[in-house]
Scaffold this active site. Structure first.
Site, PDB file in Angstrom:
ATOM      1  N   ASP A 140       0.861  -1.191   0.000  1.00 36.40           N
ATOM      2  CA  ASP A 140       0.000   0.000   0.000  1.00 36.40           C
ATOM      3  C   ASP A 140       0.892   1.233   0.000  1.00 36.40           C
ATOM      4  OD1 ASP A 140      -2.099   1.954   0.765  1.00 36.40           O
ATOM      5  OD2 ASP A 140      -3.271   0.143   1.200  1.00 36.40           O
TER       6      ASP A 140
ATOM      7  N   THR B  51     -20.386  -0.933  -0.262  1.00 35.94           N
ATOM      8  CA  THR B  51     -20.101  -1.766   0.910  1.00 35.94           C
ATOM      9  C   THR B  51     -19.660  -0.872   2.054  1.00 35.94           C
ATOM     10  OG1 THR B  51     -19.410  -3.572  -0.547  1.00 35.94           O
ATOM     11  CG2 THR B  51     -18.670  -3.692   1.744  1.00 35.94           C
TER      12      THR B  51
ATOM     13  N   GLY C 278      -5.252   4.511   2.197  1.00 33.89           N
ATOM     14  CA  GLY C 278      -5.209   3.467   3.227  1.00 33.89           C
ATOM     15  C   GLY C 278      -4.475   3.967   4.454  1.00 33.89           C
TER      16      GLY C 278
ATOM     17  N   LYS D 177      -3.969   6.169 -12.822  1.00 31.12           N
ATOM     18  CA  LYS D 177      -2.702   5.425 -12.880  1.00 31.12           C
ATOM     19  C   LYS D 177      -2.796   4.070 -12.166  1.00 31.12           C
ATOM     20  CE  LYS D 177       1.309   7.527 -12.392  1.00 31.12           C
ATOM     21  NZ  LYS D 177       2.319   8.459 -11.791  1.00 31.12           N
TER      22      LYS D 177
ATOM     23  N   SER E 163      -6.677   1.361  -4.892  1.00 32.37           N
ATOM     24  CA  SER E 163      -7.308   2.463  -5.646  1.00 32.37           C
ATOM     25  C   SER E 163      -8.051   3.364  -4.687  1.00 32.37           C
ATOM     26  CB  SER E 163      -8.328   1.944  -6.672  1.00 32.37           C
ATOM     27  OG  SER E 163      -8.946   3.039  -7.335  1.00 32.37           O
TER      28      SER E 163
ATOM     29  N   TYR F 277     -12.486   7.272 -12.353  1.00 27.92           N
ATOM     30  CA  TYR F 277     -12.602   6.000 -11.619  1.00 27.92           C
ATOM     31  C   TYR F 277     -13.265   4.951 -12.506  1.00 27.92           C
ATOM     32  CZ  TYR F 277     -13.825   2.807  -7.743  1.00 27.92           C
ATOM     33  OH  TYR F 277     -13.955   1.727  -6.904  1.00 27.92           O
TER      34      TYR F 277
ATOM     35  N   ALA G  40     -10.282  -6.085  -8.093  1.00 31.31           N
ATOM     36  CA  ALA G  40     -11.391  -5.389  -7.449  1.00 31.31           C
ATOM     37  C   ALA G  40     -11.968  -4.400  -8.449  1.00 31.31           C
ATOM     38  CB  ALA G  40     -10.903  -4.652  -6.205  1.00 31.31           C
TER      39      ALA G  40
ATOM     40  N   VAL H 117       2.077   0.739  -6.258  1.00 30.20           N
ATOM     41  CA  VAL H 117       2.018  -0.372  -7.223  1.00 30.20           C
ATOM     42  C   VAL H 117       1.946   0.082  -8.677  1.00 30.20           C
ATOM     43  CG1 VAL H 117       1.052  -2.064  -5.628  1.00 30.20           C
ATOM     44  CG2 VAL H 117      -0.496  -0.660  -7.004  1.00 30.20           C
TER      45      VAL H 117
END
Ligand code: UDP
Length: 310
Positions: free
Chosen positions: A31, A174, A36, A90, A74, A144, A113, A56
């Site tokens: 990450d 969620t 995050g 990206k 993301s 997005y 995901a 990443v």
């Protein structure tokens, strides 16, 4: 077994770390902590867990064997991808490419995901996986939606051209513990506002709908997909559809808050309806949601009261 989870310190990624570790899988979480937080993984005391602070979108090298690559990195809240449009594009494009390259190199299973946003502002309701969507590529949400659509296309190309065993989960709204207080999405916003006796900010007239699922149901669905022979995208979400205004009222009821509801401008291209058709998940994975939305809200409110107070 050994899994690499990009976005492993995020809301969903960190719950996946827990679930895989509980099954005895070794986990490497990657990450860049853009959205995050290490707070989400700080509780993990397991020698089979490691964390790499890394972006990443850069070349990805992991030592040793890898059986699963789960690409969850993301920004995912509309306020984040509006604030971080290029990082969002990206990680969906270059990040997915690097994660797929790692899976190819290690002969690992790959799971992307993806999102209900690939359906955009849908003209078919509820949305089956066969629906191609209605997305504005140049609107503010396009960064997005198109990043995830490209990520799906790249994933299918690696499956078809390179024979990588790929999975695509299309995640519907969620919520649950570990969402950030300032996450910006409807459920954490409303809970946070209700707990602080601040007005609940409903965008538009609140008649737009969403189908909200609980994190434990989602994680179960993702692991069922990972273990399945499915290579086509699968919707995972709770078909229990509510208007945003109904959701705000439900949160007021559950928290017992006296907050009022105020109406704010509706963001550009905000989808008017959303509900997953989960026939594929039911038939191919034997999965369906188990947690009722009210129970899920109670659990999340308790967590916010404990962890996100002040
Ligand atoms: N929304 C709202 N108030 C908020 C945050 C979101 O009314 O404080 C609305 C938003 O416009 C959308 C719905 O709630 O119609 C769900 O938004 P969220 O950001 O949770 O996820 P989305 O489904 O839009 O990605």
């Amino acid at each position: 077994m050994r899994a690499v989870i990009t976005g492993g310190a995020g809301f969903i990624g960190s719950h996946l770390c827990d679930a895989l570790l509980a099954e005895g899988v070794e986990v490497v979480a990657i990450d860049n902590l853009l959205t995050g937080s290490v707070d989400n993984i700080a509780h993990i005391r397991d020698a089979r867990f490691s964390f790499v602070h890394y972006d990443v979108t850069n070349y990805l090298y992991i030592d040793g064997p890898v059986d699963y690559v789960l690409h969850f990195a993301s920004p995912a809240s509309p306020i984040d991808y509006l604030r971080l449009p290029i990082a969002t594009l990206k990680v969906g494009a270059m990040g997915t490419h690097k994660a797929l390259g790692l899976a190819l190199n290690k002969k690992a299973r790959f799971l992307l995901a993806s999102t209900s946003e690939v359906y955009g502002d849908p003209l078919i309701h509820p949305q089956p996986e066969s629906y191609w969507g209605n997305v504005n590529p140049i609107g503010s949400r396009g960064v997005y939606d198109e990043a995830k659509r490209y990520a799906e296309a790249l994933t299918m190309a690696y499956h078809r051209y390179h024979g990588v065993d790929t999975k695509i989960v299309r995640i519907f709204n969620t919520f649950g513990p570990r969402m950030r207080k300032q996450d910006g999405r409807a459920v954490p916003n409303f809970i946070n506002q209700a707990l602080h006796d601040e007005p609940l900010t409903v965008y538009g007239d609140g008649s737009q709908t969403r189908s909200f699922g609980y994190i434990t149901d989602l994680v179960r669905g993702i692991l069922a997909l990972l273990r399945s022979e499915q290579n086509e995208p699968v919707n995972i979400g709770n078909p229990q559809e509510l208007s945003v205004l109904e959701m705000a009222r439900m949160i007021l009821e559950i928290t017992g808050s006296k907050s009022e509801i105020v109406f704010k401008d509706l963001p550009e291209d905000d989808p008017k309806v959303r509900q997953p058709d989960i026939t594929a998940a039911q038939q191919k994975l034997g999965w369906q949601p188990q947690v009722d939305v009210k129970d899920a809200l109670r659990l999340t409110v308790e967590w916010f009261q404990r962890e996100r107070s002040g």
